[in-house]
Write a protein that holds these residues in place. Structure first.
Motif, mmCIF file in Angstrom:
data_model
loop_
_atom_site.group_PDB
_atom_site.id
_atom_site.type_symbol
_atom_site.label_atom_id
_atom_site.label_comp_id
_atom_site.label_asym_id
_atom_site.label_seq_id
_atom_site.Cartn_x
_atom_site.Cartn_y
_atom_site.Cartn_z
ATOM 1 N N SER A 94 -40.764 -73.788 -31.536
ATOM 2 C CA SER A 94 -40.375 -72.634 -32.218
ATOM 3 C C SER A 94 -41.867 -72.282 -33.289
ATOM 4 O O SER A 94 -42.342 -73.059 -33.702
ATOM 5 N N SER A 95 -42.375 -70.835 -32.758
ATOM 6 C CA SER A 95 -43.565 -70.479 -33.458
ATOM 7 C C SER A 95 -43.376 -70.487 -35.033
ATOM 8 O O SER A 95 -44.230 -70.552 -35.707
ATOM 9 N N GLU A 96 -42.083 -69.929 -35.583
ATOM 10 C CA GLU A 96 -41.745 -70.192 -36.820
ATOM 11 C C GLU A 96 -42.138 -71.349 -37.726
ATOM 12 O O GLU A 96 -42.852 -71.774 -38.515
ATOM 13 N N ILE A 97 -41.664 -72.681 -36.703
ATOM 14 C CA ILE A 97 -41.817 -74.037 -37.583
ATOM 15 C C ILE A 97 -43.218 -74.263 -37.126
ATOM 16 O O ILE A 97 -43.749 -74.936 -38.233
ATOM 17 N N ILE A 101 -45.576 -75.536 -40.449
ATOM 18 C CA ILE A 101 -46.271 -76.630 -40.582
ATOM 19 C C ILE A 101 -47.621 -76.714 -40.280
ATOM 20 O O ILE A 101 -48.526 -77.759 -40.185
ATOM 21 N N GLN A 102 -48.142 -75.318 -40.375
ATOM 22 C CA GLN A 102 -49.579 -75.014 -40.143
ATOM 23 C C GLN A 102 -50.300 -75.786 -38.775
ATOM 24 O O GLN A 102 -51.311 -76.151 -38.831
ATOM 25 N N ARG A 103 -49.381 -75.680 -37.708
ATOM 26 C CA ARG A 103 -49.823 -76.239 -36.112
ATOM 27 C C ARG A 103 -50.125 -75.034 -35.593
ATOM 28 O O ARG A 103 -49.339 -74.283 -35.402
ATOM 29 N N VAL A 104 -51.241 -74.916 -35.183
ATOM 30 C CA VAL A 104 -51.822 -73.682 -34.551
ATOM 31 C C VAL A 104 -51.787 -73.653 -33.016
ATOM 32 O O VAL A 104 -52.135 -72.685 -32.614
ATOM 33 N N GLY A 133 -36.163 -81.957 -36.630
ATOM 34 C CA GLY A 133 -35.634 -82.161 -37.809
ATOM 35 C C GLY A 133 -36.462 -81.975 -38.937
ATOM 36 O O GLY A 133 -36.477 -82.465 -40.020
ATOM 37 N N PHE A 134 -37.508 -80.718 -38.876
ATOM 38 C CA PHE A 134 -38.395 -80.386 -39.759
ATOM 39 C C PHE A 134 -37.487 -79.911 -40.940
ATOM 40 O O PHE A 134 -36.443 -79.428 -40.818
ATOM 41 N N SER A 140 -31.035 -73.945 -33.112
ATOM 42 C CA SER A 140 -31.554 -73.072 -32.340
ATOM 43 C C SER A 140 -33.091 -73.188 -32.289
ATOM 44 O O SER A 140 -33.555 -73.069 -31.095
ATOM 45 N N GLN A 141 -33.810 -73.688 -33.324
ATOM 46 C CA GLN A 141 -35.065 -73.971 -33.186
ATOM 47 C C GLN A 141 -35.376 -75.383 -32.406
ATOM 48 O O GLN A 141 -36.506 -75.570 -31.949
#
Length: 160
Positions: A94-97, A101-104, A133-134, A140-141
């Protein structure tokens, strides 16, 4: 020391590898480095120098590298030096997740990186690390993450 990435001079690493190879009989090195490819130019120089040694060394990396740091020149250097396994830290489909979490990691860049490695060494073992499980992550993510893992056609996916 602080949180920044620190590196060792190429000459020191080369001399260490020569000692391990010639005096200790080491033939496999596993790089336990979260930021092995953070400084592309230095990493390319290092693995080009290792390649020039013409040793029958094999390299793996259990920790995952970031696909954003990979380009074709770097892949050439890693493969020619003897890398037989590489891993990528993806974390989420998921680009939103990933943004939260600042993973680029950009998925297109990840796919390109995997393809470059496969093109240079079809037998290279590629793994990806994912997390499920963030906080506030939706089902859906999670499904997006699992779907991405399946789509990548890598050899191993690790879910935490």
């Amino acid at each position: 020391m602080g949180p920044k990435v620190r590196s060792t001079e190429t000459s020191i690493t080369i001399e260490t590898i020569k000692y391990m190879y010639n005096d200790l009989g080491v033939r496999h090195i596993d790089w336990l480095d979260d930021d092995l490819v953070a400084y592309k130019d230095q990493t390319i120089e290092l693995f080009n120098e290792i390649s020039k040694l013409n040793y029958d060394l094999k390299f793996t990396i259990q920790n995952a590298v970031l696909a954003r740091d990979i380009n074709e020149e770097l892949v050439d250097a890693l493969v020619s030096a003897g890398f037989v396994q590489i891993g990528f830290g993806v974390e989420s489909g998921s680009s939103e997740i990933r943004r939260k979490i600042q993973r680029v990691t950009l998925i297109d860049n990840l796919k390109d990186s995997i393809n470059w490695f496969r093109k240079k060494n079809p037998d290279i073992f590629i793994h990806c690390n994912f997390m499920l499980g963030f906080p506030n992550e939706k089902v859906s993510q999670i499904i997006q993450t699992i779907d991405l893992a399946l789509e990548l056609s890598v050899d191993w996916c690790q879910f935490a």
